[in-house]
Design a protein around this motif. Structure first.
Motif, PDB file in Angstrom:
ATOM      1  N   LYS A  78       0.831  -1.208   0.000  1.00  0.00           N
ATOM      2  CA  LYS A  78       0.000   0.000   0.000  1.00  0.00           C
ATOM      3  C   LYS A  78       0.863   1.254   0.000  1.00  0.00           C
ATOM      4  O   LYS A  78       0.557   2.237  -0.682  1.00  0.00           O
ATOM      5  N   LEU A  79       1.959   1.215   0.742  1.00  0.00           N
ATOM      6  CA  LEU A  79       2.851   2.365   0.843  1.00  0.00           C
ATOM      7  C   LEU A  79       3.453   2.725  -0.514  1.00  0.00           C
ATOM      8  O   LEU A  79       3.757   3.888  -0.775  1.00  0.00           O
ATOM      9  N   LEU A  80       3.598   1.734  -1.379  1.00  0.00           N
ATOM     10  CA  LEU A  80       4.158   2.000  -2.708  1.00  0.00           C
ATOM     11  C   LEU A  80       3.261   2.953  -3.499  1.00  0.00           C
ATOM     12  O   LEU A  80       3.743   3.736  -4.316  1.00  0.00           O
ATOM     13  N   SER A  81       1.952   2.895  -3.248  1.00  0.00           N
ATOM     14  CA  SER A  81       1.017   3.807  -3.922  1.00  0.00           C
ATOM     15  C   SER A  81       0.924   5.150  -3.211  1.00  0.00           C
ATOM     16  O   SER A  81       0.202   6.041  -3.658  1.00  0.00           O
ATOM     17  N   GLU A  82       1.644   5.289  -2.091  1.00  0.00           N
ATOM     18  CA  GLU A  82       1.669   6.538  -1.325  1.00  0.00           C
ATOM     19  C   GLU A  82       3.110   7.023  -1.214  1.00  0.00           C
ATOM     20  O   GLU A  82       3.586   7.415  -0.153  1.00  0.00           O
ATOM     21  N   GLU A  83       3.815   6.981  -2.333  1.00  0.00           N
ATOM     22  CA  GLU A  83       5.258   7.210  -2.347  1.00  0.00           C
ATOM     23  C   GLU A  83       5.653   8.545  -1.723  1.00  0.00           C
ATOM     24  O   GLU A  83       6.739   8.691  -1.150  1.00  0.00           O
ATOM     25  N   GLU A  84       4.752   9.540  -1.824  1.00  0.00           N
ATOM     26  CA  GLU A  84       5.082  10.852  -1.265  1.00  0.00           C
ATOM     27  C   GLU A  84       5.283  10.792   0.249  1.00  0.00           C
ATOM     28  O   GLU A  84       5.988  11.609   0.833  1.00  0.00           O
ATOM     29  N   ARG A  85       4.671   9.793   0.893  1.00  0.00           N
ATOM     30  CA  ARG A  85       4.841   9.649   2.339  1.00  0.00           C
ATOM     31  C   ARG A  85       6.281   9.242   2.682  1.00  0.00           C
ATOM     32  O   ARG A  85       6.817   9.648   3.716  1.00  0.00           O
ATOM     33  N   ILE A  86       6.878   8.423   1.828  1.00  0.00           N
ATOM     34  CA  ILE A  86       8.279   8.045   2.039  1.00  0.00           C
ATOM     35  C   ILE A  86       9.164   9.285   1.927  1.00  0.00           C
ATOM     36  O   ILE A  86      10.064   9.510   2.742  1.00  0.00           O
ATOM     37  N   ASP A  87       8.888  10.120   0.918  1.00  0.00           N
ATOM     38  CA  ASP A  87       9.667  11.353   0.721  1.00  0.00           C
ATOM     39  C   ASP A  87       9.535  12.279   1.923  1.00  0.00           C
ATOM     40  O   ASP A  87      10.524  12.859   2.387  1.00  0.00           O
ATOM     41  N   LYS A  88       8.308  12.411   2.443  1.00  0.00           N
ATOM     42  CA  LYS A  88       8.089  13.308   3.586  1.00  0.00           C
ATOM     43  C   LYS A  88       8.729  12.759   4.860  1.00  0.00           C
ATOM     44  O   LYS A  88       9.190  13.518   5.710  1.00  0.00           O
ATOM     45  N   PHE A  89       8.747  11.439   4.988  1.00  0.00           N
ATOM     46  CA  PHE A  89       9.411  10.800   6.127  1.00  0.00           C
ATOM     47  C   PHE A  89      10.902  11.165   6.125  1.00  0.00           C
ATOM     48  O   PHE A  89      11.486  11.482   7.175  1.00  0.00           O
TER      49      PHE A  89
END
Length: 302
Positions: free
Chosen positions: A232-243
Motif C-alpha cells: 500500500k505504501l508504494l502507492s503513497e510514495e510521497e509519504r516516504i519522501d516526507k518521512f
C-alpha cells in the motif's frame, strides 16, 4: 463499476450465451481450464445466480482496493491489468486451449476456482464472475446416490459445488472485488505483494535512515501483514519522501506515543521484529494528534 447498469444488461439479455470454466494453477505457474458442456436449464440457473448476487451488492459503496484489507459494508475496485497472471487465466479459457475432456478425481481436488463467462453482445463483450471452488470431500463410509426412473444410482463422491455467491466480477475493463480474501487466493496475490513490498523497501533503503537494514528487510518480507502495508505504501510514495525530509519529527512522534524505537545519529535503530509495525507506521505517517481535543491516535488503515 456501475452494478445496477450491469444487472439491467443481464436481465434484458435473452441470448443466454454462458460458459462455465473450472481452473487450477499448475506447478510451472501456468493455468489449465476445463469447460464442460452445460444445458440451457443450467445456463438459466447460472444467470439467476449472478444477477441475484449482483443485486445484493448493488447499493454497497465502492472503494479502491486496499492490500491491508476491506472494511465491512464496502466492496473494492481494481484494474485487472494490475493483477499478475490475470491475462494467463483468460488465455487458458480460449477455445483453442481450453480442455473439454472429462476431469479425473485427482484433477478435481486440485481445482482452485471456477468462472462463469457471460457474453452480452459485441458492444459490451464478456462479463466474468469468479468464485472459489467448493469441494465435497468423500464420505469416510457409506454411499451417495439418487433415484433415476425408480432405480437407486450411486454418485461419485468427487463432486463440485456451485453456490449462490460470487467473489469477483470483471466487466468493461474493471474488476469488482466482493470477497477480499478470495481475490488474494484466486489470483495468488501473495507473490505480487512480495514484489511490491520489495520495491518499497528499495526506496526506503536509499534514504539510509534505518540501521541493520538487511535484517529489517528480511523480517518485513517474512511478515504477511507488513508486506501488505508496504504494498500500500508504494502507492503513497510521497509519504516516504516526507518521512525522509521531515525526519527530525520522528523522534518527537516516538516520544509522544512512547514507541519502543530509538533514534541515534539521525537513524532509526532496528533491533527485532517487535518494532516492524511501529517503524512502518512512522514511515507512513500513521500517528496523529487531533486539532480540537489533542487526541492521539493511529491511522486504522495500517
Amino acid at each position: 463499476m456501475d452494478v445496477r447498469r450491469l444487472c439491467e444488461l443481464l436481465m434484458e439479455d435473452n441470448t443466454l450465451d454462458i460458459r462455465l470454466y473450472f481452473t487450477r494453477k499448475k506447478q510451472n505457474g501456468t493455468y489449465i481450464s476445463y469447460s464442460p458442456s452445460i444445458s440451457k436449464d443450467l445456463q438459466e440457473e447460472l444467470k439467476e445466480i449472478v444477477t441475484s448476487a449482483l443485486d445484493n451488492i448493488s447499493t454497497l459503496e465502492q472503494r479502491e482496493f486496499n492490500p491491508i484489507g476491506m472494511l465491512d459494508g464496502y466492496i473494492e475496485t481494481y484494474n485487472p491489468k494490475h493483477v499478475s497472471g490475470f491475462d494467463d487465466i483468460v488465455r487458458s479459457m480460449h477455445e483453442e486451449i481450453v480442455y473439454r475432456g472429462s476431469i479425473s478425481s485427482d484433477e478435481i481436488n486440485k481445482l482452485n476456482f471456477y468462472c462463469i463467462k457471460y457474453h452480452l453482445d459485441q458492444e459490451w463483450g464478456d462479463v466474468l464472475f469468479f468464485r472459489r471452488v467448493t469441494k465435497f470431500k468423500k464420505l469416510r463410509k457409506g454411499i451417495v446416490g439418487r433415484f433415476v426412473s425408480n432405480d437407486f444410482e450411486k454418485i461419485d463422491n468427487d463432486l463440485l459445488g456451485i453456490d449462490p455467491n460470487i467473489d469477483i466480477v470483471v466487466f468493461n475493463g474493471e474488476m469488482l472485488i466482493i470477497n477480499h480474501v478470495a481475490f488474494e487466493r484466486i489470483f495468488r496475490i501473495h507473490d505480487q505483494y512480495l514484489e511490491k513490498a520489495q520495491e518499497t523497501l528499495n526506496k526506503i533503503k536509499e534514504a539510509k535512515k534505518i540501521s541493520n537494514f538487511e535484517q529489517f528487510e528480511e523480517d518485513c518480507l517474512s511478515d504477511a501483514r507488513i508486506t501488505r502495508a508496504l504494498t500500500k505504501l508504494l502507492s503513497e510514495e510521497e509519504r516516504i519522501d516526507k518521512f525522509i525530509l521531515n525526519f527530525e519529527n520522528v523522534r518527537t512522534v516516538i516520544e509522544i506515543f512512547e514507541l519502543d524505537v530509538r533514534v541515534e545519529n539521525g537513524v532509526l535503530i532496528y533491533e527485532d521484529k517487535s518494532q516492524l509495525m511501529d517503524i512502518v507506521r512512522l514511515i507512513r505517517d500513521s500517528y496523529y494528534e487531533s486539532l480540537i481535543a489533542n487526541r492521539k491516535g493511529i491511522d486504522v488503515g495500517l
